[in-house]
Scaffold this motif. Structure first.
Motif, PDB file in Angstrom:
ATOM      1  N   ASP A   1       0.843  -1.196   0.000  1.00 56.35           N
ATOM      2  CA  ASP A   1       0.000   0.000   0.000  1.00 56.35           C
ATOM      3  C   ASP A   1       0.882   1.251   0.000  1.00 56.35           C
ATOM      4  O   ASP A   1       1.587   1.502  -0.976  1.00 56.35           O
ATOM      5  CB  ASP A   1      -0.924  -0.084   1.226  1.00 56.35           C
ATOM      6  CG  ASP A   1      -1.984   0.998   1.262  1.00 56.35           C
ATOM      7  OD1 ASP A   1      -2.470   1.391   0.188  1.00 56.35           O
ATOM      8  OD2 ASP A   1      -2.342   1.454   2.368  1.00 56.35           O
ATOM      9  N   GLY A   2       0.859   2.009   1.081  1.00 54.45           N
ATOM     10  CA  GLY A   2       1.556   3.289   1.126  1.00 54.45           C
ATOM     11  C   GLY A   2       2.931   3.208   1.757  1.00 54.45           C
ATOM     12  O   GLY A   2       3.590   2.174   1.715  1.00 54.45           O
ATOM     13  N   VAL A   3       3.349   4.312   2.389  1.00 50.42           N
ATOM     14  CA  VAL A   3       4.736   4.426   2.855  1.00 50.42           C
ATOM     15  C   VAL A   3       5.048   3.424   3.962  1.00 50.42           C
ATOM     16  O   VAL A   3       6.181   2.950   4.070  1.00 50.42           O
ATOM     17  CB  VAL A   3       5.029   5.877   3.300  1.00 50.42           C
ATOM     18  CG1 VAL A   3       4.237   6.254   4.540  1.00 50.42           C
ATOM     19  CG2 VAL A   3       6.514   6.104   3.500  1.00 50.42           C
ATOM     20  N   ILE A   4       4.056   3.065   4.767  1.00 51.75           N
ATOM     21  CA  ILE A   4       4.355   2.229   5.929  1.00 51.75           C
ATOM     22  C   ILE A   4       4.548   0.773   5.514  1.00 51.75           C
ATOM     23  O   ILE A   4       5.565   0.156   5.839  1.00 51.75           O
ATOM     24  CB  ILE A   4       3.262   2.407   7.013  1.00 51.75           C
ATOM     25  CG1 ILE A   4       3.233   3.899   7.412  1.00 51.75           C
ATOM     26  CG2 ILE A   4       3.540   1.559   8.230  1.00 51.75           C
ATOM     27  CD1 ILE A   4       1.869   4.445   7.633  1.00 51.75           C
ATOM     28  N   SER A   5       3.607   0.251   4.737  1.00 54.05           N
ATOM     29  CA  SER A   5       3.790  -1.135   4.268  1.00 54.05           C
ATOM     30  C   SER A   5       4.999  -1.233   3.337  1.00 54.05           C
ATOM     31  O   SER A   5       5.655  -2.279   3.275  1.00 54.05           O
ATOM     32  CB  SER A   5       2.524  -1.650   3.576  1.00 54.05           C
ATOM     33  OG  SER A   5       2.186  -0.864   2.462  1.00 54.05           O
ATOM     34  N   THR A   6       5.309  -0.150   2.639  1.00 54.52           N
ATOM     35  CA  THR A   6       6.452  -0.206   1.723  1.00 54.52           C
ATOM     36  C   THR A   6       7.775  -0.167   2.492  1.00 54.52           C
ATOM     37  O   THR A   6       8.750  -0.813   2.089  1.00 54.52           O
ATOM     38  CB  THR A   6       6.347   0.930   0.672  1.00 54.52           C
ATOM     39  OG1 THR A   6       5.048   0.868   0.056  1.00 54.52           O
ATOM     40  CG2 THR A   6       7.397   0.793  -0.410  1.00 54.52           C
ATOM     41  N   ALA A   7       7.800   0.544   3.618  1.00 53.16           N
ATOM     42  CA  ALA A   7       8.990   0.498   4.482  1.00 53.16           C
ATOM     43  C   ALA A   7       9.181  -0.929   5.015  1.00 53.16           C
ATOM     44  O   ALA A   7      10.305  -1.457   5.036  1.00 53.16           O
ATOM     45  CB  ALA A   7       8.851   1.487   5.633  1.00 53.16           C
ATOM     46  N   SER A   8       8.081  -1.553   5.418  1.00 51.56           N
ATOM     47  CA  SER A   8       8.151  -2.949   5.877  1.00 51.56           C
ATOM     48  C   SER A   8       8.643  -3.862   4.763  1.00 51.56           C
ATOM     49  O   SER A   8       9.402  -4.809   5.009  1.00 51.56           O
ATOM     50  CB  SER A   8       6.775  -3.434   6.339  1.00 51.56           C
ATOM     51  OG  SER A   8       6.368  -2.756   7.491  1.00 51.56           O
ATOM     52  N   ALA A   9       8.193  -3.576   3.544  1.00 53.76           N
ATOM     53  CA  ALA A   9       8.614  -4.392   2.401  1.00 53.76           C
ATOM     54  C   ALA A   9      10.114  -4.258   2.166  1.00 53.76           C
ATOM     55  O   ALA A   9      10.796  -5.248   1.879  1.00 53.76           O
ATOM     56  CB  ALA A   9       7.838  -3.978   1.151  1.00 53.76           C
ATOM     57  N   LEU A  10      10.640  -3.035   2.296  1.00 54.85           N
ATOM     58  CA  LEU A  10      12.083  -2.878   2.081  1.00 54.85           C
ATOM     59  C   LEU A  10      12.862  -3.652   3.148  1.00 54.85           C
ATOM     60  O   LEU A  10      13.861  -4.308   2.842  1.00 54.85           O
ATOM     61  CB  LEU A  10      12.490  -1.398   2.070  1.00 54.85           C
ATOM     62  CG  LEU A  10      13.958  -1.154   1.696  1.00 54.85           C
ATOM     63  CD1 LEU A  10      14.285  -1.680   0.304  1.00 54.85           C
ATOM     64  CD2 LEU A  10      14.324   0.326   1.803  1.00 54.85           C
TER      65      LEU A  10
END
Lengths: 333, 333
Positions: free
Chosen positions: B250-259
């Motif tokens: 989704d947005g910045v938070i799930s994408t930080a988790s993805a990284l």
């Protein structure tokens, strides 16, 4: 636009359980739909995509990766329900209407609306693509279809097209209407190589030199370097705006028609929504001139209204949110 | 990824009645889905969005426009089916699963999966957000949920979150993992003003100074400046990749988790799809590091998995095209 409904819609959206503005352009979409329909939560269940088809004499200059016969084959394909736009429309609950405004087909497949003005344009590299009366007639076809679409009860409509060679025409129209250098606009269309791309730019330049369309007269531009489906889409956009029917435009060709429409009647912009940003360089330039922001960035370059129909569920999502979300007051905040 | 299925899928897509590559990123999506599922035309009818919820001690620094109690109120709202993500999920045929991995709620509303590791993080501006064992436990919650989601038969899953204060944590994680200057990453989250924005940047800088997370150790980063829902999403992404379940972030938070997940297991990237580009500046930086391209550009900044679920119909559209379109051979070309 109904200013009161827009204020009410903004108020409603602001009260929903989300940070102010957190649904971004979906909120803008909702507010503008309220302005168009007069309803805070609009109904957009009945959707259609109107696909305007026409052939282009300029194909004899070798500007496309496909032979002109593909226009007719794709008209058949639309009627058979087997093109991308059909698959999207089925999935997202929209009706596909196929309009022949200028193909070279002599026998139209069942399901095509026969509104042919002439069997393809002339080669614009050698003279005007059509006569002014023909462009006006094509515009009238679009106007009438908009009225018909509204009368049939459609509430949201996508504008699409099919015509081998029509990115060449759309790019010429874009260059004329915006004054942007051709090399910043010209793209690969159906997928031409570097050599053809260079030649396509030269064909466009030559066509503009030969015809000298008057940028302050959009009908002159459509007549000399446009196309029958382009003119019909311009008429459709003008007609739908007059009928207060929200419209979603597609790629570079429908967007060039939209700019011509807005030059003829600036108020019609209020009824237009961008859908996707295509790979064609002219598309971004046109959308900027129109001040519209596409929701989908998928590098598509298909036409048919496919990108516009792909955007329908995002509109449905926005309306569902407006209809179903709680307010912070509901949560006791 | 199943290379053979990807070759077959590419071949299939290339034969459809459209110019080569004309469906852009939808084609890339189809080919990668084939690689994940082993099927040329994948089935993605059963969809879910998993919303991981947690509270953040750093809210006491005044980094959010909303009080921390809103996390709990929104958990209730999800369970009542009244948030944006619920409206989208209903419209697009997805199930919403709400997971409390770290909220301060003491009584969970019916429908919440209780996987609480601790009741909110500590204030990272004063010390580590949690202990390493807690981060590992939250990661394990995510891993287990991925397995459960796969076992329930879901075929496509969106990753979302709720937690007042979590753009602050996600930005700190992003700064640490990417080495990007904080001022290029920090954003307004739920909608803070200029003064609070400046302070939020300082809180993030201070938190990184106080905790000195080791960028080469993603678990250390999640422990010291992350959050319980962030760690759980990292685990979920790792688990779903292991289960060959395609995921939409989704947005910045799930994408930080993805990284963080990709740093732990680079191969999990193959199972990840970007959905939208959020207004948070860090989102673009993270997506670039991941090499993922969001399909929707709507200026949204809501979280909950809302942007990811909004992307589901685009996946459905791509699959419908692959399943239903004619080939050029069908047209006799």
């Amino acid at each position: 636009l109904n200013a009161e409904a827009m204020v009410e819609a903004q108020k409603h959206v602001d009260n929903l359980t989300k940070p102010l503005g957190a649904l971004g352009r979906l909120e803008e979409t909702l507010v503008r739909l309220a302005g168009i329909t007069g309803k805070v939560v609009p109904s957009i269940d009945r959707k259609a995509v109107v696909v305007f088809c026409g052939d282009h004499g300029v194909t004899e200059e070798g500007v496309s990766a496909y032979p002109p016969e593909v226009t007719g084959l794709m008209i058949r394909n639309f009627c058979d329900g087997k093109a991308a736009v059909n698959a999207f429309a089925r999935r997202f609950g929209a009706e596909v209407r196929v309009v022949d405004v200028g193909s070279r087909l002599t026998e139209l497949p069942a399901g095509t609306l026969d509104r042919k003005v002439r069997a393809g344009t002339a080669n614009m590299a050698k003279g005007p693509a059509m006569r002014r009366e023909e462009a006006v007639q094509a515009i009238r076809v679009g106007l009438e279809l908009a009225l018909e679409t509204k009368e049939k009860g459609f509430q949201l409509v996508a504008v699409g097209e099919m015509g081998i060679g029509n990115t060449t025409a759309a790019t010429a129209v874009s260059a004329s209407l915006t004054g942007t250098p051709i090399e910043e606009l010209v793209g690969r269309g159906t997928g031409i190589n570097d050599v053809s791309l260079k030649m396509k730019g030269e064909v466009i330049r030559h066509s503009l030199d030969v015809n000298r369309p008057d940028p302050s007269d959009p009908v002159d531009v459509l007549t000399k370097v446009g196309g029958l489906e382009l003119a019909a889409m311009t008429g459709f956009i003008l007609g739908a705006a007059a009928e207060r029917l929200p419209m979603v435009i597609d790629g570079v060709i429908s967007t060039a028609s939209a700019l011509a429409a807005i030059r003829l009647a600036p108020g019609s912009r209020d009824y237009l929504f961008a859908s996707h940003l295509s790979e064609e360089p002219a598309h971004r330039v046109l959308l900027e001139k129109l001040g519209l922001h596409p929701l989908i960035h998928a590098g598509m370059r298909l036409g048919e209204g496919s990108g516009a129909v792909l955007c329908f569920p995002l509109f449905d999502g926005a309306v569902a949110a407006a209809r179903e979300m709680a307010t912070f007051a509901d949560l006791g905040l």
